[in-house]
Design a protein around this motif. Sequence first.
Motif, PDB file in Angstrom:
ATOM      1  N   VAL A  92      -6.298  29.881  28.874  1.00  0.00           N
ATOM      2  CA  VAL A  92      -5.730  30.652  29.978  1.00  0.00           C
ATOM      3  C   VAL A  92      -6.389  32.020  29.962  1.00  0.00           C
ATOM      4  CG1 VAL A  92      -3.616  31.661  30.916  1.00  0.00           C
ATOM      5  CG2 VAL A  92      -3.534  29.434  29.797  1.00  0.00           C
ATOM      6  N   ARG A  93      -6.808  32.476  31.136  1.00  0.00           N
ATOM      7  CA  ARG A  93      -7.420  33.800  31.245  1.00  0.00           C
ATOM      8  C   ARG A  93      -6.316  34.846  31.293  1.00  0.00           C
ATOM      9  NH1 ARG A  93     -12.439  34.992  32.194  1.00  0.00           N
ATOM     10  NH2 ARG A  93     -12.900  32.939  32.988  1.00  0.00           N
ATOM     11  N   VAL A  94      -6.393  35.826  30.401  1.00  0.00           N
ATOM     12  CA  VAL A  94      -5.389  36.885  30.310  1.00  0.00           C
ATOM     13  C   VAL A  94      -6.045  38.194  30.724  1.00  0.00           C
ATOM     14  CG1 VAL A  94      -3.834  38.140  28.772  1.00  0.00           C
ATOM     15  CG2 VAL A  94      -4.210  35.702  28.436  1.00  0.00           C
ATOM     16  N   GLY A  95      -5.445  38.864  31.710  1.00  0.00           N
ATOM     17  CA  GLY A  95      -5.954  40.164  32.147  1.00  0.00           C
ATOM     18  C   GLY A  95      -6.803  40.060  33.397  1.00  0.00           C
ATOM     19  N   ASP A  96      -7.429  41.187  33.752  1.00  0.00           N
ATOM     20  CA  ASP A  96      -8.290  41.241  34.930  1.00  0.00           C
ATOM     21  C   ASP A  96      -9.547  40.417  34.701  1.00  0.00           C
ATOM     22  OD1 ASP A  96      -6.578  42.983  36.199  1.00  0.00           O
ATOM     23  OD2 ASP A  96      -7.528  44.767  35.328  1.00  0.00           O
ATOM     24  N   PRO A  97     -10.120  39.862  35.779  1.00  0.00           N
ATOM     25  CA  PRO A  97     -11.337  39.065  35.612  1.00  0.00           C
ATOM     26  C   PRO A  97     -12.501  39.840  35.000  1.00  0.00           C
ATOM     27  CG  PRO A  97     -10.379  38.674  37.771  1.00  0.00           C
ATOM     28  CD  PRO A  97      -9.607  39.797  37.139  1.00  0.00           C
ATOM     29  N   VAL A 101      -9.603  38.161  28.478  1.00  0.00           N
ATOM     30  CA  VAL A 101      -9.787  37.372  27.259  1.00  0.00           C
ATOM     31  C   VAL A 101      -9.197  35.990  27.520  1.00  0.00           C
ATOM     32  CG1 VAL A 101      -9.720  39.359  25.700  1.00  0.00           C
ATOM     33  CG2 VAL A 101      -7.617  38.174  26.280  1.00  0.00           C
ATOM     34  N   LEU A 102      -9.598  35.044  26.694  1.00  0.00           N
ATOM     35  CA  LEU A 102      -9.082  33.686  26.844  1.00  0.00           C
ATOM     36  C   LEU A 102      -8.055  33.406  25.753  1.00  0.00           C
ATOM     37  CD1 LEU A 102     -12.354  31.705  27.660  1.00  0.00           C
ATOM     38  CD2 LEU A 102     -10.592  32.510  29.228  1.00  0.00           C
ATOM     39  N   LEU A 103      -6.940  32.865  26.156  1.00  0.00           N
ATOM     40  CA  LEU A 103      -5.855  32.502  25.252  1.00  0.00           C
ATOM     41  C   LEU A 103      -5.771  30.984  25.217  1.00  0.00           C
ATOM     42  CD1 LEU A 103      -3.229  33.242  23.633  1.00  0.00           C
ATOM     43  CD2 LEU A 103      -2.043  33.169  25.835  1.00  0.00           C
ATOM     44  N   ARG A 104      -5.622  30.427  24.033  1.00  0.00           N
ATOM     45  CA  ARG A 104      -5.495  28.975  23.941  1.00  0.00           C
ATOM     46  C   ARG A 104      -4.228  28.515  24.644  1.00  0.00           C
ATOM     47  NH1 ARG A 104      -7.625  25.943  18.953  1.00  0.00           N
ATOM     48  NH2 ARG A 104      -9.762  26.626  19.119  1.00  0.00           N
ATOM     49  N   GLY A 105      -4.374  27.458  25.414  1.00  0.00           N
ATOM     50  CA  GLY A 105      -3.233  26.925  26.145  1.00  0.00           C
ATOM     51  C   GLY A 105      -2.136  26.428  25.220  1.00  0.00           C
ATOM     52  N   ARG A 106      -2.527  25.810  24.102  1.00  0.00           N
ATOM     53  CA  ARG A 106      -1.534  25.301  23.148  1.00  0.00           C
ATOM     54  C   ARG A 106      -0.690  26.439  22.559  1.00  0.00           C
ATOM     55  NH1 ARG A 106      -1.483  19.525  22.547  1.00  0.00           N
ATOM     56  NH2 ARG A 106      -3.522  18.859  23.219  1.00  0.00           N
ATOM     57  N   ALA A 107      -1.312  27.588  22.349  1.00  0.00           N
ATOM     58  CA  ALA A 107      -0.562  28.722  21.805  1.00  0.00           C
ATOM     59  C   ALA A 107       0.491  29.191  22.802  1.00  0.00           C
ATOM     60  CB  ALA A 107      -1.511  29.867  21.446  1.00  0.00           C
ATOM     61  N   ARG A 133      -7.594  28.005  34.646  1.00  0.00           N
ATOM     62  CA  ARG A 133      -7.489  29.165  33.747  1.00  0.00           C
ATOM     63  C   ARG A 133      -6.847  30.362  34.422  1.00  0.00           C
ATOM     64  NH1 ARG A 133     -13.318  29.711  30.750  1.00  0.00           N
ATOM     65  NH2 ARG A 133     -13.084  27.892  29.410  1.00  0.00           N
ATOM     66  N   THR A 134      -7.172  30.554  35.681  1.00  0.00           N
ATOM     67  CA  THR A 134      -6.680  31.733  36.384  1.00  0.00           C
ATOM     68  C   THR A 134      -5.353  31.493  37.084  1.00  0.00           C
ATOM     69  OG1 THR A 134      -7.982  31.115  38.320  1.00  0.00           O
ATOM     70  CG2 THR A 134      -8.997  32.643  36.743  1.00  0.00           C
ATOM     71  N   ALA A 135      -4.970  30.229  37.283  1.00  0.00           N
ATOM     72  CA  ALA A 135      -3.704  29.911  37.953  1.00  0.00           C
ATOM     73  C   ALA A 135      -2.994  28.775  37.207  1.00  0.00           C
ATOM     74  CB  ALA A 135      -3.957  29.527  39.403  1.00  0.00           C
ATOM     75  N   PRO A 136      -2.476  29.066  36.016  1.00  0.00           N
ATOM     76  CA  PRO A 136      -1.797  28.004  35.263  1.00  0.00           C
ATOM     77  C   PRO A 136      -0.425  27.690  35.841  1.00  0.00           C
ATOM     78  CG  PRO A 136      -1.664  30.071  34.080  1.00  0.00           C
ATOM     79  CD  PRO A 136      -2.525  30.328  35.291  1.00  0.00           C
ATOM     80  N   ARG A 137       0.026  26.465  35.582  1.00  0.00           N
ATOM     81  CA  ARG A 137       1.369  26.028  35.950  1.00  0.00           C
ATOM     82  C   ARG A 137       1.990  25.381  34.721  1.00  0.00           C
ATOM     83  NH1 ARG A 137      -1.806  23.279  39.288  1.00  0.00           N
ATOM     84  NH2 ARG A 137      -0.963  21.304  38.539  1.00  0.00           N
ATOM     85  N   ALA A 138       3.271  25.597  34.538  1.00  0.00           N
ATOM     86  CA  ALA A 138       3.964  25.034  33.382  1.00  0.00           C
ATOM     87  C   ALA A 138       4.775  23.823  33.808  1.00  0.00           C
ATOM     88  CB  ALA A 138       4.887  26.074  32.761  1.00  0.00           C
ATOM     89  N   ARG A 139       4.768  22.811  32.964  1.00  0.00           N
ATOM     90  CA  ARG A 139       5.648  21.646  33.120  1.00  0.00           C
ATOM     91  C   ARG A 139       6.547  21.641  31.894  1.00  0.00           C
ATOM     92  NH1 ARG A 139       3.763  17.582  36.875  1.00  0.00           N
ATOM     93  NH2 ARG A 139       5.305  16.267  35.867  1.00  0.00           N
ATOM     94  N   ILE A 140       7.828  21.837  32.127  1.00  0.00           N
ATOM     95  CA  ILE A 140       8.775  21.971  31.023  1.00  0.00           C
ATOM     96  C   ILE A 140       9.800  20.852  31.118  1.00  0.00           C
ATOM     97  CG2 ILE A 140      10.434  23.474  29.893  1.00  0.00           C
ATOM     98  CD1 ILE A 140       9.019  25.843  31.254  1.00  0.00           C
ATOM     99  N   GLY A 170      -0.604  38.135  32.918  1.00  0.00           N
ATOM    100  CA  GLY A 170      -1.080  38.923  34.049  1.00  0.00           C
ATOM    101  C   GLY A 170      -0.978  38.241  35.399  1.00  0.00           C
ATOM    102  N   THR A 171      -0.190  37.188  35.518  1.00  0.00           N
ATOM    103  CA  THR A 171      -0.033  36.537  36.818  1.00  0.00           C
ATOM    104  C   THR A 171       1.268  36.926  37.504  1.00  0.00           C
ATOM    105  OG1 THR A 171       1.012  34.589  35.835  1.00  0.00           O
ATOM    106  CG2 THR A 171      -1.384  34.527  36.123  1.00  0.00           C
TER     107      THR A 171
END
Length: 190
Positions: A92-97, A101-107, A133-140, A170-171
């Motif tokens: 997942v992309r964190v912050g401005d483009p 930085v990239l954050l692991r999705g599993r984390a 990466r820039t527009a993640p969606r969660a399935r819970i 940052g979204t």
Amino acid sequence: MRNPVNRVLLGLLGLALVVLGGSALAAGLGMPVPSWWPFSGRDDVLLSAADRTRWRDEGWWWPVVIAALAVAALLALWWLLAQLRGKRLGTVRVGDPADSVLLRGRALERVLGEEVEAVPGVSRAAVSLKGSRTAPRARISLTVTPSADPAGVVAEVTETALARAGGSIGTGRLPGVLRLHGRGRGRRVQ
């Protein structure tokens, strides 16, 4: 396993099978084929009688053939299941483009799952991230206790856990699909 390497390997395998099958068909129909090609005419066979019966009397031959075919079948089944499985978000992309930085999705899934499980009335939560990466969606997927108020659980999860997760990457707010499970059937809430 859905990546460019997978697509290239699949394309090369398909191309090789088409060329091999097409050359056998062309030779079988009597069309001209190069002299070095393994199939030379209508009466040519892939394996001659001597080739087919060469190892028949050896005790190790059939167990090796069966084991090799079983391994090939299991690998093909594993590959098929990998294709059918939904794509999880790797990073997942964190912050401005410009300076992100990239954050692991599993984390992020693990932290979001722990935060959702801390909500009163939730006994278990499973989180997976989809999208880009820039527009993640969660399935819970939530398992709620019998005394839980489903509307209160949904409000708490969306207002705290999803809002906090979206703010941290940052979204603003992380969109999500909640699936509640209790003693009865699951109910999908968006």
